[in-house]
Scaffold this active site. Structure first.
Site, PDB file in Angstrom:
ATOM      1  N   HIS A   1       7.050   4.264   9.706  1.00  0.00           N
ATOM      2  CA  HIS A   1       6.531   3.963  11.041  1.00  0.00           C
ATOM      3  C   HIS A   1       7.739   3.656  11.917  1.00  0.00           C
ATOM      4  O   HIS A   1       8.645   2.924  11.502  1.00  0.00           O
ATOM      5  CB  HIS A   1       5.585   2.767  10.983  1.00  0.00           C
TER       6      HIS A   1
ATOM      7  N   SER B   1       0.822  -1.211   0.000  1.00  0.00           N
ATOM      8  CA  SER B   1       0.000   0.000   0.000  1.00  0.00           C
ATOM      9  C   SER B   1       0.859   1.265   0.000  1.00  0.00           C
ATOM     10  O   SER B   1       0.711   2.139  -0.854  1.00  0.00           O
ATOM     11  CB  SER B   1      -0.925  -0.006   1.226  1.00  0.00           C
TER      12      SER B   1
ATOM     13  N   GLU C   1      -4.564   3.235  16.854  1.00  0.00           N
ATOM     14  CA  GLU C   1      -5.078   2.034  16.202  1.00  0.00           C
ATOM     15  C   GLU C   1      -5.856   1.153  17.182  1.00  0.00           C
ATOM     16  O   GLU C   1      -6.928   0.635  16.861  1.00  0.00           O
ATOM     17  CB  GLU C   1      -3.919   1.228  15.612  1.00  0.00           C
TER      18      GLU C   1
END
Length: 340
Positions: free
Chosen positions: A108, A27, A195
């Site tokens: 990240h 992605s 998240e």
């Protein structure tokens, strides 16, 4: 307020003068590689031999080689593979090919913050993190816009890490929307918390609990689905555009009053206590250790969770209802998995 950077703060020629390796083509990987290419940057994609993504990257006009070869060739290396695979990949293919002065980037901070990857002190280490899924990073870029992003520098061996990382973020379109200064610690811990407590874990649990409450009370499963899941997008879109105030302005007075008097009953002291415990487990590394231990031992817990959730009644009812609404462009996990 934290420092925020925009297009006028970043020099695109810095990244245009470098060779960039994008390790991974999922992605985020496809979005970074294609946006950089469109911004006039030399890009190679690093993928393992036999990867299904090789054909996709080549079809998009990108040169593909192994992660080791891409790293050796590049001045800037962005790792965009899953968190749980990065440490092994780094040890075997990336680390040995990183020469002093190169810039190692992450989207990240997980592996740097929890020290599963410890680069040599001669390497620049930065964070260039779009705050959107990869497909939106690409779509918005093509439309002429950008997604917000985060920037951080963990190691600055050359003295140029910040400027070059910011240039990279301009190359993928983030400075069009704004890039916020942060740290690897802050990005990692807030991302994991968001998240778990809100975006994925919290929302999923809230949807299921609402559905189960209505169905157990005798209401039709289809009515429950539409009420607690389907309509959620309408509310989130309002919040996305104008915050909580705009959402409350747009809904009925009845719904707004219900928000005020009932929301704190659902997310009350016990929920807040649980959130603080989640954050503590993220901060002390407990969550990371549990996740990596399971991933490295066959994913038994992970796959058991996935299988159980797929069987939840709201998933079954939802799949049937979405199939009757082609205008939603509905997808199934099974269909998507076949194309990867």
């Amino acid at each position: 307020m934290a420092k925020t950077y925009y297009d006028h703060d970043a020099d695109l020629t810095l990244i245009q003068a470098k060779k960039v390796a994008i390790i991974g083509y999922g992605s985020q990987g496809h979005a970074h590689a294609l946006n950089l290419k469109d911004s006039g940057v030399q890009v190679k994609v690093g993928l393992a031999a036999g990867s299904k993504s090789i054909a996709k990257a080549q079809k998009a006009g990108l040169e593909v080689t192994t992660p080791a070869e891409a790293t050796a060739w590049a001045d800037v290396v962005m790792i965009l593979t899953p968190d749980q695979t990065q440490a092994k990949l780094y040890a075997e293919e990336i680390g040995p090919n990183l020469k002093p002065g190169k810039l190692l980037l992450f989207a990240h901070g997980f592996n740097i913050h929890f020290k599963t990857i410890v680069p040599d002190a001669s390497i620049d280490v930065g964070l260039a993190a779009p705050k959107a899924p990869g497909h939106r990073v690409r779509e918005v870029f093509i439309e002429g816009g950008g997604t917000p992003g985060l920037i951080a520098v963990q190691q600055d061996a050359t003295g140029t890490a910040h400027a070059l990382t910011l240039s990279y973020l301009k190359g993928i379109g983030c400075t069009r929307a704004g890039v916020l200064e942060t740290t690897f610690k802050e990005e990692t811990e807030t991302d994991l918390f968001g998240e778990q407590a809100v975006l994925c874990g919290g929302v999923s649990a809230l949807i299921k609990a609402g559905y189960e409450t209505l169905v157990e009370a005798g209401y039709q499963p289809e009515s429950a689905y539409f009420e607690v899941l389907h309509e959620l997008k309408l509310i989130v879109d309002l919040i996305y555009r104008g915050g909580l105030a705009y959402m409350r302005y747009s809904i009925s007075d009845t719904a707004e009053y219900g928000d005020y008097v009932s929301g704190p009953r659902v997310i009350g002291p016990e929920s807040r206590k649980a959130m603080k415990q989640l954050l503590a487990e993220i901060q002390d590394g407990s969550f990371a250790r549990r996740f990596l231990a399971d991933q490295n031992s066959g994913k038994k817990e992970f796959l058991a969770f996935r299988e159980a959730e797929a069987k939840h009644p709201i998933e079954i009812v939802g799949k049937q209802l979405r199939a009757q609404m082609p205008f939603l462009d509905p997808v199934t996990v099974e269909e998507v998995a076949k194309t990867r």
